[in-house]
Design a protein around this motif. Structure first.
Motif, short mmCIF file in Angstrom:
data_model
loop_
_atom_site.label_atom_id
_atom_site.label_comp_id
_atom_site.label_asym_id
_atom_site.label_seq_id
_atom_site.Cartn_x
_atom_site.Cartn_y
_atom_site.Cartn_z
N GLN A 1 0.80 -1.11 -0.15
CA GLN A 1 0.27 -0.04 0.04
C GLN A 1 0.82 1.29 0.13
OE1 GLN A 1 -3.30 -0.19 -0.37
NE2 GLN A 1 -3.27 -2.45 -0.19
N ASP A 2 2.03 1.10 0.86
CA ASP A 2 2.73 2.26 0.99
C ASP A 2 4.13 2.04 1.65
OD1 ASP A 2 1.93 2.01 3.43
OD2 ASP A 2 0.49 3.52 3.50
N GLY A 3 4.88 3.06 1.83
CA GLY A 3 6.30 2.86 2.50
C GLY A 3 6.94 1.98 1.59
N LEU A 4 8.00 1.26 1.75
CA LEU A 4 8.86 0.44 0.92
C LEU A 4 9.29 -0.88 1.32
CD1 LEU A 4 12.54 1.56 1.27
CD2 LEU A 4 10.73 2.82 2.54
N LEU A 5 9.66 -1.81 0.27
CA LEU A 5 10.05 -3.06 0.70
C LEU A 5 11.80 -3.10 0.87
CD1 LEU A 5 8.66 -6.30 -0.41
CD2 LEU A 5 11.27 -6.05 -0.42
N SER A 6 12.58 -2.42 -0.26
CA SER A 6 13.95 -2.43 -0.10
C SER A 6 14.52 -1.33 -0.72
CB SER A 6 14.35 -3.47 -1.18
OG SER A 6 14.02 -3.35 -2.51
N ILE A 7 15.58 -0.85 -0.34
CA ILE A 7 16.69 0.15 -1.10
C ILE A 7 17.70 -0.58 -1.46
CG2 ILE A 7 15.53 2.11 0.38
CD1 ILE A 7 18.10 1.92 2.05
N LYS A 8 18.61 0.13 -2.38
CA LYS A 8 19.62 -0.77 -2.89
C LYS A 8 20.72 0.44 -3.23
CE LYS A 8 18.77 -2.11 -6.98
NZ LYS A 8 19.65 -1.05 -8.27
N THR A 9 21.99 -0.12 -2.77
CA THR A 9 23.32 0.65 -3.29
C THR A 9 24.07 -0.19 -4.30
OG1 THR A 9 23.41 1.98 -1.38
CG2 THR A 9 25.41 1.77 -2.62
N THR A 10 24.36 0.23 -5.43
CA THR A 10 25.24 -0.48 -6.44
C THR A 10 26.75 -0.16 -6.25
OG1 THR A 10 24.82 1.23 -8.24
CG2 THR A 10 23.16 -0.46 -7.89
N GLU A 11 27.46 -1.20 -6.93
CA GLU A 11 28.66 -0.84 -7.08
C GLU A 11 29.10 -0.91 -8.55
OE1 GLU A 11 32.82 -0.78 -6.02
OE2 GLU A 11 31.13 -0.93 -4.63
N PRO A 12 29.51 0.40 -9.06
CA PRO A 12 29.60 0.56 -10.41
C PRO A 12 30.78 -0.37 -11.32
CG PRO A 12 29.64 2.55 -9.27
CD PRO A 12 29.93 1.53 -8.40
N ARG A 13 30.34 -0.99 -12.17
CA ARG A 13 31.31 -1.74 -12.95
C ARG A 13 32.30 -0.89 -13.53
NH1 ARG A 13 29.41 -7.00 -13.60
NH2 ARG A 13 27.17 -7.03 -13.21
N ALA A 14 33.58 -1.42 -14.00
CA ALA A 14 34.72 -0.60 -14.54
C ALA A 14 34.14 0.16 -15.31
CB ALA A 14 35.64 -1.61 -15.01
N GLY A 15 34.64 1.61 -15.49
CA GLY A 15 34.32 2.68 -16.35
C GLY A 15 33.01 3.32 -16.05
N ARG A 16 32.36 2.70 -15.02
CA ARG A 16 31.11 3.67 -14.59
C ARG A 16 31.19 4.22 -13.43
NH1 ARG A 16 26.43 -0.82 -16.46
NH2 ARG A 16 27.06 -1.02 -18.48
N THR A 17 30.38 5.42 -13.17
CA THR A 17 30.37 5.97 -12.07
C THR A 17 29.18 5.95 -11.12
OG1 THR A 17 29.94 8.06 -13.06
CG2 THR A 17 32.16 7.46 -12.63
#
Length: 310
Positions: A62-78
């Motif tokens: 209904q509301d709120g959230l289930l998850s958040i995510k922090t990524t680790e960039p692959r080589a060449g990305r920021t």
């Protein structure tokens, strides 16, 4: 969590149970391919996260959230966001671009207001995540565009929902302890991913290629002050070989020669023991990159301990 918001609790519990199952299989570095499979809830598949969005609420909530995510960039990305660990006892998680109170950011505000628990998928390598849960939003800094994510105690909630969710102690010592313990787990998970990747996901002693059965053994134990999380302080081993190495039943010389202790060599009890005995005098299978080779000085110090013990 207030009574009128309990409708989200069953789906949250189902998600937490799925994370427990993933941790049993993959430990602290869960592959994205497993996370994206989601989980079953009331006969339907529910997603746990989204590749494109860091803040995620499935349509079934209904509301709120289930998850958040922090990524680790692959080589060449920021990474365009400034998510980071903080010494004050919380994770700093950036708000999404745009209106700070709409879109995914609205879910953060709702989770804070409801004191709602959720999962934090924190990257330990590209495509691999440590699941931190339950987490809570303790504060949102709207002008600085970030929120504080705190780590709670493991949940013990019955499926009949007879108990509510216990909001974590937000005192400074409690928050610092929780974030410190989580940071240790994150560093261990990152170390494991880096070491196993360097050894091509194979045990350096037996050649076992089953990642789920492999561990990153420290040459200098992480309990010692001069330990390191560099790949050169690690060796990919199966769980059995890791236990034997830590117990000084197997030693590895500075030249990467394997020595089996007299205790193991003197025993006669089946195929597994025979396989361990046959390692005596063999060479460790090294990583392909010379920069990832085991540190000779660390091997020498650890081998000296093995000799003294035996």
């Amino acid at each position: 969590m207030t009574d009128h918001k309990m409708q989200n609790l069953p789906i949250l519990l189902a998600a937490f149970e799925q994370v427990r199952l993933l941790e049993r299989t993959f430990g602290d570095d869960i592959p994205w391919s497993a996370i994206i499979q989601g989980f079953e809830f009331n006969g339907r598949k529910v997603l746990m996260a989204n590749r494109a969005r860091g803040i995620f609420k499935p349509k079934e909530m209904q509301d709120g959230l289930l998850s958040i995510k922090t990524t680790e960039p692959r080589a060449g990305r920021t990474n365009i966001y400034d998510d980071q660990e903080m010494s004050e006892g919380f994770f700093r998680y950036s708000l999404q671009r745009g209106d700070s109170r709409s879109g995914g950011n609205k879910c953060l505000w709702e989770a804070k207001q409801q004191r709602q628990p959720f999962i934090y998928f924190h990257a330990v390598a590209p495509g691999r995540y440590k699941a931190i849960w339950p987490c809570y939003i303790s504060n949102i800094h709207e002008s600085e565009r970030y929120c504080e994510v705190v780590v709670g105690e493991p949940l013990d909630i019955s499926r009949d929902q007879s108990r509510g969710v216990v909001y974590p102690d937000l005192s400074a010592p409690a928050r610092s302890y929780a974030i410190r313990e989580t940071r240790v787990r994150l560093h261990q998970a990152t170390f494991r991913v880096n070491v196993l990747t360097a050894y091509n996901n194979k045990c350096s002693l037996s050649g076992l290629p089953i990642r789920e059965l492999l561990e990153a053994a420290h040459i200098t134990p992480d309990s010692e002050t001069h330990s390191s999380t560099e790949v050169s302080n690690g060796i990919a081993m199966s769980r059995l070989h890791h236990k034997a190495y830590d117990a000084n039943l197997i030693g590895i010389s500075p030249d990467m020669e394997i020595t089996v202790s007299d205790i193991l060599l003197s025993q006669q009890d089946g195929a597994i023991l025979t396989a361990l005995q046959e390692l005596n005098g063999k060479q460790l299978v090294p990583p392909g990159n010379k920069h990832h080779l085991p540190d000779r000085d660390r091997l020498a110090q650890r081998y000296e301990q093995f000799i003294k013990t035996n």
